[in-house]
Scaffold this motif. Structure first.
Motif, short mmCIF file in Angstrom:
data_model
loop_
_atom_site.label_atom_id
_atom_site.label_comp_id
_atom_site.label_asym_id
_atom_site.label_seq_id
_atom_site.Cartn_x
_atom_site.Cartn_y
_atom_site.Cartn_z
N CYS A 54 0.98 -1.26 0.03
CA CYS A 54 -0.01 0.13 -0.01
C CYS A 54 0.73 1.23 0.00
O CYS A 54 1.84 1.23 0.48
N SER A 104 5.92 -4.37 3.08
CA SER A 104 5.55 -3.38 3.99
C SER A 104 6.45 -2.85 4.90
O SER A 104 7.09 -3.76 5.76
N VAL A 157 7.06 9.36 6.64
CA VAL A 157 7.08 8.96 5.14
C VAL A 157 8.53 7.96 4.81
O VAL A 157 9.31 8.13 5.86
N GLN A 352 1.99 6.89 10.70
CA GLN A 352 3.15 5.90 10.24
C GLN A 352 2.50 4.68 9.58
O GLN A 352 2.98 4.23 8.68
#
Ligand code: F1P
Length: 356
Positions: A54, A104, A157, A352
């Motif tokens: 994602c 991820s 980020v 986060q």
């Protein structure tokens, strides 16, 4: 917050990435048997590989699939994690075998975990999670895992975690393809990355100061398309402003209408496609845009089309050099944020980990 504190963590993580790449490569080398076994074909035929994630991790999946298809010549594709459990029949055939590779940083993002759960319950095949956290749900649930421990981040980020996980994927591809030359190219990246960061830090800040009010458009082809999306996302997340992303040659098919003065077109140029790509820079400059060209080495024509030029001079192939573009666009996003008075460490509306 004092101005000097803004973006402290994000900047530190961008600047330290070339060093943590070394650990990422070691992680792959230590797990070579697991990786080779994971990609070995079953007697009943070829399995399709799905890279999923994602946000930044989906951008990573796009470049991962293109890289794998090129280096390993396997049938890979990228899907956002939500598609895996929302529209599984559009992805999986009942008589087929698959490999799921969830990507991820946190290993906790809801859709990534739901995708893995769906896969394990309903699809024939194994899974290999790539993450920065070994105790995360994704790392614990997947059949196999590769963990880029040193690439953990304090920032919201993703920067060094993105490039480290991509490097692990490149290293896996080189292993599976037994591509010695590609392996050697990857070994050179940490040193080259340190040089790119040292050479480009001040220049990216200078460009950001001049272009802070521009409209940003990122272009990339092949493995650089996912990286163009990721570069564009960095501007959105850090500088809280609009940015768009296209395949280079798609840009003429409509989107070019939005170009004008006050537009900065940022192109991640590949050697394989640069003859076509440099003509596009000429077209957008005719319409008033300025250009930031990031490339291996510019010939005279490409140099003429660049208002700002970053040459990487790596000596590496398109598919090995790719992560070197990222410190440049990450630094540019970080300095654009600072020039606009934003704090890259605290992006608006973002955390986060996204949990739904
Ligand atoms: C993915 C992600 C990040 C984004 C934000 C929220 O996280 O979408 O790309 O910057 O921090 O999470 P992950 O699944 O890679 O941990």
């Amino acid at each position: 917050m004092p101005e000097t504190e803004k973006g402290k963590h994000t900047l530190a993580e961008i600047l330290s990435q070339a060093d943590v790449w070394r650990e990422a490569l070691r992680g792959v080398a230590e797990n070579r048997e697991m990786i080779n076994a994971f990609f070995r074909e079953a007697p009943d035929g070829e399995a399709q590989t799905l890279f999923t994630g994602c946000g930044s991790s989906y951008n990573l999946a796009m470049t991962a699939a293109t890289t794998f298809n090129h280096i390993v010549e396997k049938d890979s594709r990228a899907v956002p994690s939500s598609e895996v459990f929302l529209f599984p029949h559009a992805l999986f055939r009942p008589d087929h075998r698959y490999r799921l590779i969830p990507l991820s940083r946190s290993g906790e993002t809801s859709e990534a975990v739901l995708a893995l759960d769906y896969f394990q319950e309903n699809v024939v095949g194994d899974s290999l999670a790539l993450t920065c956290y070994e105790n995360s749900p994704l790392a614990r649930k997947a059949d196999h895992r590769l963990v880029a421990k040193a690439s953990w981040e304090k920032s919201v980020v993703m920067t060094r975690s993105f490039t480290s996980i991509l490097l692990m994927i490149q290293a896996m591809a080189s292993l599976v393809a037994s591509d010695q030359k590609y392996q050697e190219e990857l070994q050179a990246l940490s040193e080259l990355g340190e040089k790119v960061i040292a050479d480009q830090q001040a220049y990216t800040q200078e460009i950001a100061d001049k272009e802070k009010s521009s409209k940003f458009i990122f272009l990339g082809s092949g493995p650089y398309y996912g990286l163009a999306w990721e570069s564009s996302l960095k501007i959105k997340e850090m500088a809280i402003t609009d940015s768009e992303t296209y395949h280079f040659l798609e840009f003429r098919h409509g989107p070019i209408s939005i170009v004008g003065e006050g537009t900065l077109v940022i192109g991640l140029v590949a050697e394989a496609s640069k003859e076509y790509e440099k003509k596009l820079f000429s077209d957008v400059r005719d319409k008033g845009a300025r250009t930031l060209v990031i490339c291996e080495k510019a010939d005279d024509q490409l140099a003429r089309e660049a208002d700002y030029l970053v040459e990487l001079n790596s000596g590496l192939s398109d598919f090995a050099r790719s992560i070197l573009y990222m410190p440049v666009t990450q630094l540019f996003a970080c300095y654009t944020a600072l020039a606009r008075g934003e704090d890259p460490d605290h992006p608006r509306h973002l955390s986060q980990v996204v949990k739904i």
